[in-house]
Every structure is written in structure tokens, then in C-alpha cells.
Design an enzyme around this catalytic site. Structure first.
Site, PDB file in Angstrom:
ATOM      1  N   ASP A 143      -1.325  -2.324  -4.060  1.00  0.00           N
ATOM      2  CA  ASP A 143      -2.768  -2.132  -3.863  1.00  0.00           C
ATOM      3  C   ASP A 143      -3.439  -0.744  -4.141  1.00  0.00           C
ATOM      4  O   ASP A 143      -2.645   0.183  -4.093  1.00  0.00           O
ATOM      5  CB  ASP A 143      -3.045  -2.564  -2.127  1.00  0.00           C
ATOM      6  CG  ASP A 143      -2.851  -3.744  -1.859  1.00  0.00           C
ATOM      7  OD1 ASP A 143      -2.811  -4.677  -2.592  1.00  0.00           O
ATOM      8  OD2 ASP A 143      -2.529  -3.995  -0.661  1.00  0.00           O
ATOM      9  N   ARG A 203      -4.396  -6.564 -10.835  1.00  0.00           N
ATOM     10  CA  ARG A 203      -5.453  -7.222  -9.946  1.00  0.00           C
ATOM     11  C   ARG A 203      -6.800  -6.341 -10.238  1.00  0.00           C
ATOM     12  O   ARG A 203      -6.772  -5.097 -10.061  1.00  0.00           O
ATOM     13  CB  ARG A 203      -5.192  -6.929  -8.394  1.00  0.00           C
ATOM     14  CG  ARG A 203      -6.109  -7.653  -7.525  1.00  0.00           C
ATOM     15  CD  ARG A 203      -6.012  -7.180  -6.159  1.00  0.00           C
ATOM     16  NE  ARG A 203      -4.551  -7.712  -5.757  1.00  0.00           N
ATOM     17  CZ  ARG A 203      -4.078  -7.250  -4.728  1.00  0.00           C
ATOM     18  NH1 ARG A 203      -4.447  -6.073  -4.248  1.00  0.00           N
ATOM     19  NH2 ARG A 203      -3.067  -7.640  -4.168  1.00  0.00           N
ATOM     20  N   ARG A 248     -11.255  -1.661   8.025  1.00  0.00           N
ATOM     21  CA  ARG A 248     -12.136  -2.500   7.229  1.00  0.00           C
ATOM     22  C   ARG A 248     -13.575  -2.552   7.675  1.00  0.00           C
ATOM     23  O   ARG A 248     -14.515  -2.470   7.081  1.00  0.00           O
ATOM     24  CB  ARG A 248     -11.584  -4.123   7.174  1.00  0.00           C
ATOM     25  CG  ARG A 248     -10.301  -4.170   6.238  1.00  0.00           C
ATOM     26  CD  ARG A 248     -10.683  -3.775   4.920  1.00  0.00           C
ATOM     27  NE  ARG A 248      -9.667  -3.357   4.155  1.00  0.00           N
ATOM     28  CZ  ARG A 248      -8.624  -2.316   4.369  1.00  0.00           C
ATOM     29  NH1 ARG A 248      -9.059  -1.447   5.173  1.00  0.00           N
ATOM     30  NH2 ARG A 248      -7.812  -2.341   3.398  1.00  0.00           N
ATOM     31  N   LYS A 268       0.916  -1.212  -0.127  1.00  0.00           N
ATOM     32  CA  LYS A 268      -0.063   0.057   0.111  1.00  0.00           C
ATOM     33  C   LYS A 268       0.906   1.173  -0.040  1.00  0.00           C
ATOM     34  O   LYS A 268       1.727   1.232   0.687  1.00  0.00           O
ATOM     35  CB  LYS A 268      -0.781  -0.055   1.169  1.00  0.00           C
ATOM     36  CG  LYS A 268      -1.951  -0.877   1.314  1.00  0.00           C
ATOM     37  CD  LYS A 268      -2.810  -0.728   2.123  1.00  0.00           C
ATOM     38  CE  LYS A 268      -4.093  -1.741   2.209  1.00  0.00           C
ATOM     39  NZ  LYS A 268      -3.983  -3.207   1.700  1.00  0.00           N
ATOM     40  N   THR A 289     -12.145 -11.789  -6.404  1.00  0.00           N
ATOM     41  CA  THR A 289     -13.371 -11.857  -5.992  1.00  0.00           C
ATOM     42  C   THR A 289     -13.834 -13.158  -5.516  1.00  0.00           C
ATOM     43  O   THR A 289     -13.276 -13.972  -5.707  1.00  0.00           O
ATOM     44  CB  THR A 289     -14.353 -11.505  -7.003  1.00  0.00           C
ATOM     45  OG1 THR A 289     -15.576 -11.118  -6.297  1.00  0.00           O
ATOM     46  CG2 THR A 289     -14.300 -12.483  -8.137  1.00  0.00           C
TER      47      THR A 289
HETATM   48  P1  FAD Z   1     -18.784  -9.652  -2.025  1.00  0.00           P
HETATM   49  O1  FAD Z   1     -20.059  -9.751  -2.660  1.00  0.00           O
HETATM   50  O2  FAD Z   1     -18.167  -8.611  -0.882  1.00  0.00           O
HETATM   51  O3  FAD Z   1     -18.307 -11.175  -1.378  1.00  0.00           O
HETATM   52  C1  FAD Z   1     -18.970 -12.147  -1.997  1.00  0.00           C
HETATM   53  C2  FAD Z   1     -19.012 -13.218  -0.984  1.00  0.00           C
HETATM   54  O4  FAD Z   1     -17.849 -13.683  -0.266  1.00  0.00           O
HETATM   55  C3  FAD Z   1     -19.812 -12.804   0.393  1.00  0.00           C
HETATM   56  O5  FAD Z   1     -21.218 -12.941   0.118  1.00  0.00           O
HETATM   57  C4  FAD Z   1     -19.247 -13.774   1.544  1.00  0.00           C
HETATM   58  O6  FAD Z   1     -19.887 -14.904   1.284  1.00  0.00           O
HETATM   59  C5  FAD Z   1     -18.029 -13.995   1.030  1.00  0.00           C
HETATM   60  N1  FAD Z   1     -17.100 -12.978   1.561  1.00  0.00           N
HETATM   61  C6  FAD Z   1     -16.376 -12.021   1.176  1.00  0.00           C
HETATM   62  N2  FAD Z   1     -15.700 -11.348   2.030  1.00  0.00           N
HETATM   63  C7  FAD Z   1     -15.701 -12.245   3.039  1.00  0.00           C
HETATM   64  C8  FAD Z   1     -15.103 -11.916   4.388  1.00  0.00           C
HETATM   65  N3  FAD Z   1     -14.347 -11.003   4.786  1.00  0.00           N
HETATM   66  N4  FAD Z   1     -15.242 -12.848   5.443  1.00  0.00           N
HETATM   67  C9  FAD Z   1     -16.158 -14.047   5.051  1.00  0.00           C
HETATM   68  N5  FAD Z   1     -16.927 -14.061   3.861  1.00  0.00           N
HETATM   69  C10 FAD Z   1     -16.691 -13.108   2.946  1.00  0.00           C
HETATM   70  N6  FAD Z   1     -10.067  -3.694  -2.530  1.00  0.00           N
HETATM   71  C11 FAD Z   1      -9.445  -2.451  -2.771  1.00  0.00           C
HETATM   72  O7  FAD Z   1     -10.113  -1.515  -2.766  1.00  0.00           O
HETATM   73  N7  FAD Z   1      -8.013  -2.394  -3.245  1.00  0.00           N
HETATM   74  C12 FAD Z   1      -7.317  -3.500  -3.420  1.00  0.00           C
HETATM   75  O8  FAD Z   1      -6.160  -3.432  -3.663  1.00  0.00           O
HETATM   76  C13 FAD Z   1      -7.945  -4.805  -2.827  1.00  0.00           C
HETATM   77  N8  FAD Z   1      -6.992  -5.776  -3.064  1.00  0.00           N
HETATM   78  C14 FAD Z   1      -7.685  -7.154  -3.012  1.00  0.00           C
HETATM   79  C15 FAD Z   1      -6.929  -8.321  -3.074  1.00  0.00           C
HETATM   80  C16 FAD Z   1      -7.767  -9.251  -3.077  1.00  0.00           C
HETATM   81  C17 FAD Z   1      -6.981 -10.913  -3.090  1.00  0.00           C
HETATM   82  C18 FAD Z   1      -9.095  -9.621  -2.709  1.00  0.00           C
HETATM   83  C19 FAD Z   1      -9.739 -10.989  -3.050  1.00  0.00           C
HETATM   84  C20 FAD Z   1      -9.911  -8.432  -2.700  1.00  0.00           C
HETATM   85  C21 FAD Z   1      -9.260  -7.305  -2.538  1.00  0.00           C
HETATM   86  N9  FAD Z   1      -9.977  -5.966  -2.362  1.00  0.00           N
HETATM   87  C22 FAD Z   1      -9.158  -4.833  -2.675  1.00  0.00           C
HETATM   88  C23 FAD Z   1     -11.199  -6.022  -1.728  1.00  0.00           C
HETATM   89  C24 FAD Z   1     -12.293  -6.051  -2.717  1.00  0.00           C
HETATM   90  O9  FAD Z   1     -12.251  -4.897  -3.292  1.00  0.00           O
HETATM   91  C25 FAD Z   1     -13.580  -6.522  -2.095  1.00  0.00           C
HETATM   92  O10 FAD Z   1     -14.067  -5.302  -1.343  1.00  0.00           O
HETATM   93  C26 FAD Z   1     -13.913  -7.533  -1.406  1.00  0.00           C
HETATM   94  O11 FAD Z   1     -13.193  -8.597  -2.198  1.00  0.00           O
HETATM   95  C27 FAD Z   1     -15.025  -8.031  -1.163  1.00  0.00           C
HETATM   96  O12 FAD Z   1     -15.903  -8.304  -2.606  1.00  0.00           O
HETATM   97  P2  FAD Z   1     -16.210  -9.673  -3.405  1.00  0.00           P
HETATM   98  O13 FAD Z   1     -15.893  -9.174  -4.928  1.00  0.00           O
HETATM   99  O14 FAD Z   1     -15.382 -10.453  -2.623  1.00  0.00           O
HETATM  100  O15 FAD Z   1     -17.779  -9.481  -3.171  1.00  0.00           O
END
Ligand code: FAD
Length: 284
Positions: free
Chosen positions: A106, A157, A260, A72, A199
Site C-alpha cells: 500500500d 495499483r 480514515r 502497509k 476507484t
Molecule cells: P471518490 O470520488 O472518493 O468516490 C467515488 C464514489 O464512491 C463516492 O461518490 C461514493 O459514492 C463511493 N464511495 C467511495 N468511498 C466510499 C465509502 N467509504 N463508503 C461509501 N461510498 C463510498 N489510498 C492510498 O492512499 N493508498 C493506498 O494504497 C490505497 N489503496 C486502495 C486500494 C483499493 C482497492 C481502493 C479501492 C482504494 C485505495 N485507496 C488507497 C484509497 C483511494 O486512494 C481513494 O481515497 C478512495 O478509493 C476514494 O477515491 P475514489 O477514487 O473511490 O473516488
């Protein structure tokens, strides 16, 4: 806070993070190691985080772990001085390059998007190839950013974006953010970019898999966060996909978890649910 966030963090030490990465590697998963810390306001703190990244790079190389690192820029002093941040980042990327390790920047709040993209561009144009960026499908600007970066054929990413942003600059609600993700992934694949599809959203995951279906295994990867949908991640590995897990570690776990929770109430709900399920097994 410690109990709620424990599954999502590899612990306070580099040794602990390496053990988690080794376990993931044994399961056929790749990793990306993140030294916890962000929005650093003192030069000495930014330098300490950079030092921790150099130690992480040494450990990854010495233990032959299959892991890259995620950084970051606010942890490397972006808010203190752009030149300080550029210099710390450049040193980390050079060190990583000498060890054959890739560095992912990130993406943080929209206030930092321009500077983050600027430093990414500076280093890529300066000849560093082991450097990638993250883009957020929630931001309305993302397709234009992909166009701007096209000449660099960036390694990206793609994620939804975790920060709460204003409707003027960001799509709100599940469907527009999903639609933007699908469009951005198409645009990146069209440019021949290597994409890390980050995701846990099953609908988006399935949709993305159809989009990458014609690619070789080494032309894309899937990414998930430590402690989230691990069973699904294992299935994806068994199905032949490259899958990378984001492994945060360090003393600054409290700020990370608190931020978060503050930034994403949905995450707070999920964390609470995870805790209840551990206390009351079987409850959904
Ligand atoms: P969502 O709809 O939020 O999640 C789908 C399902 O996954 C949920 O219904 C739940 O079942 C499960 N789930 C998701 N999160 C959790 C949790 N914490 N605990 C338990 N179950 C959960 N965001 C940024 O702004 N900048 C970045 O650089 C960044 N890097 C990332 C790197 C990685 C490898 C990942 C996976 C995410 C990153 N993110 C980053 C976060 C991302 O932007 C989302 O906020 C986050 O992944 C939640 O969105 P989703 O697409 O997983 O869908």
C-alpha cells in the site's frame, strides 16, 4: 465507531476475513487481505503484524482462496528502522512467493513515499517478482515515479490517494486528480504494466475501462474496497472484468477507522450517510 465502520472491515479475526474472502470468491471476485495496523513504533508490534501476515498466507494457501495480500510498510516497522522493515517485508514476500501468492505494498502518506519506493525497488532488484506497489494520482510526483520505475515494469495499483497532502506536492480537487489518474494509467499501460485500477468514481471507472479496452482480461484488474459499491462490483464481474476487493481485518480496526475519518472528511460524510440509510431506510 464500530457500527459506522463495520461494513468496511471483515472483523477482528483471520477466520472472519477468510469467510469474507470465500464469499467474494463465490461471487467471482478476487480479494486482497490487509492485516489492520499502521504507524507501528515498537519492534515487537511490527514483528507481530509480520507474524499475522504469515498466518494469513498459510490460511489463503490451505483454503485455496483466490486472494493476495496488501501490506502497509509502517505496520512492518518503516518508522522504526528501514532494515527491520526490509527484512520483515522480504520474509513475507518470500513466504508468499513459495505459496504462489502476490504481495501489494500500500502507499501511505507522502512522508513515506521515498522509503516505500526504495524498499519496493530493493526487493524487485533482489529478484522478487511477486511484489507490486501502489501509486497515488493526487501526488504531483507520480508520473516521474512511473518513469523511474519503468525498468522494473512494475505491477501497480493506481488510486487517487486517501491522505490529505499539501498543494505544493499534491493536486487538490476532483478534476486535477482525475486528470492525473487518466495520465498515469496511460503511462503505465504504455509501459506494458499490469495495473489494478482502484476507484469507485464512476466517471473515472468508465474512462479507465476505455483505456484498458484493447487488453485481454488477464492484463489488468479493477479494485474496490470492502463494503463500497458492491452492486457495481458485481456488474463489472458479470461484464467479464477481473475485480479485486480489499479486505481489511484485525484488532486494530479502531485506529484504521479513526484515521480514515480524520484524514478524509468526505469519508466521514459517507460513513454517516451509510449509517443513516440503515436506520432510516429509503432516505437519501
Ligand atoms: P471518490 O470520488 O472518493 O468516490 C467515488 C464514489 O464512491 C463516492 O461518490 C461514493 O459514492 C463511493 N464511495 C467511495 N468511498 C466510499 C465509502 N467509504 N463508503 C461509501 N461510498 C463510498 N489510498 C492510498 O492512499 N493508498 C493506498 O494504497 C490505497 N489503496 C486502495 C486500494 C483499493 C482497492 C481502493 C479501492 C482504494 C485505495 N485507496 C488507497 C484509497 C483511494 O486512494 C481513494 O481515497 C478512495 O478509493 C476514494 O477515491 P475514489 O477514487 O473511490 O473516488
Amino acid at each position: 465507531m464500530s457500527r459506522l465502520s463495520a461494513p468496511y472491515i471483515a472483523g477482528p479475526t483471520l477466520e472472519g476475513a477468510c469467510r469474507v474472502v470465500a464469499r467474494l470468491n463465490a461471487e467471482g471476485k478476487l480479494a486482497t487481505v490487509d492485516v489492520l495496523g499502521e504507524e507501528v513504533h515498537r519492534r515487537v508490534e511490527a514483528e507481530a503484524i509480520a507474524k499475522a501476515y504469515h498466518a494469513a498466507l498459510d490460511a489463503i494457501a490451505v483454503s485455496h482462496l483466490d486472494s493476495n495480500i496488501s501490506v502497509k510498510l509502517t505496520a512492518l516497522g518503516l518508522e522504526i528502522d528501514l532494515d527491520l522493515c526490509r527484512s520483515l517485508l522480504a520474509n513475507v514476500v518470500t513466504d508468499a512467493g513459495s505459496k504462489g501468492i502476490f504481495v501489494r505494498i500500500d502507499m501511505e502518506q507522502s512522508a513515506f513515499t521515498d522509503d516505500t519506493l526504495r524498499l519496493y525497488r530493493d526487493l524487485r532488484e533482489g529478484g522478487r517478482v511477486n511484489l507490486g506497489i501502489a501509486l497515488q494520482s493526487c501526488l504531483r510526483r507520480t508520473l516521474a515515479d512511473i518513469d523511474d520505475l519503468a525498468g522494473l515494469r512494475p505491477n501497480v495499483r493506481l488510486c487517487k490517494g486517501i491522505y490529505v497532502e499539501q498543494p505544493a506536492i499534491a493536486y487538490q480537487g476532483r478534476d486535477p486528480i482525475r486528470a492525473s489518474f487518466v495520465q498515469a494509467l496511460d503511462a503505465l499501460l504504455e509501459l506494458g504494466c499490469y495495473v489494478g485500477v482502484a476507484t469507485h468514481d464512476e466517471w473515472l471507472l468508465e474512462r479507465s475501462l476505455t483505456q484498458v479496452a484493447g487488453l485481454r482480461r488477464d492484463e489488468y484488474e479493477l479494485q474496490m474496497l470492502l463494503g463500497v459499491r458492491e452492486g457495481r462490483a458485481t456488474e463489472l464481474v458479470a461484464a467479464g472484468h477481473r475485480l479485486r476487493v480489499y479486505v481489511p481485518y484485525g484488532e486494530r480496526w479502531y485506529e484504521y477507522s479513526l484515521r480514515r475519518l480524520q484524514e478524509n472528511p468526505a469519508l466521514a460524510g459517507m460513513l454517516a450517510k451509510a449509517a443513516v440509510q440503515r436506520v432510516v431506510p429509503g432516505r437519501r
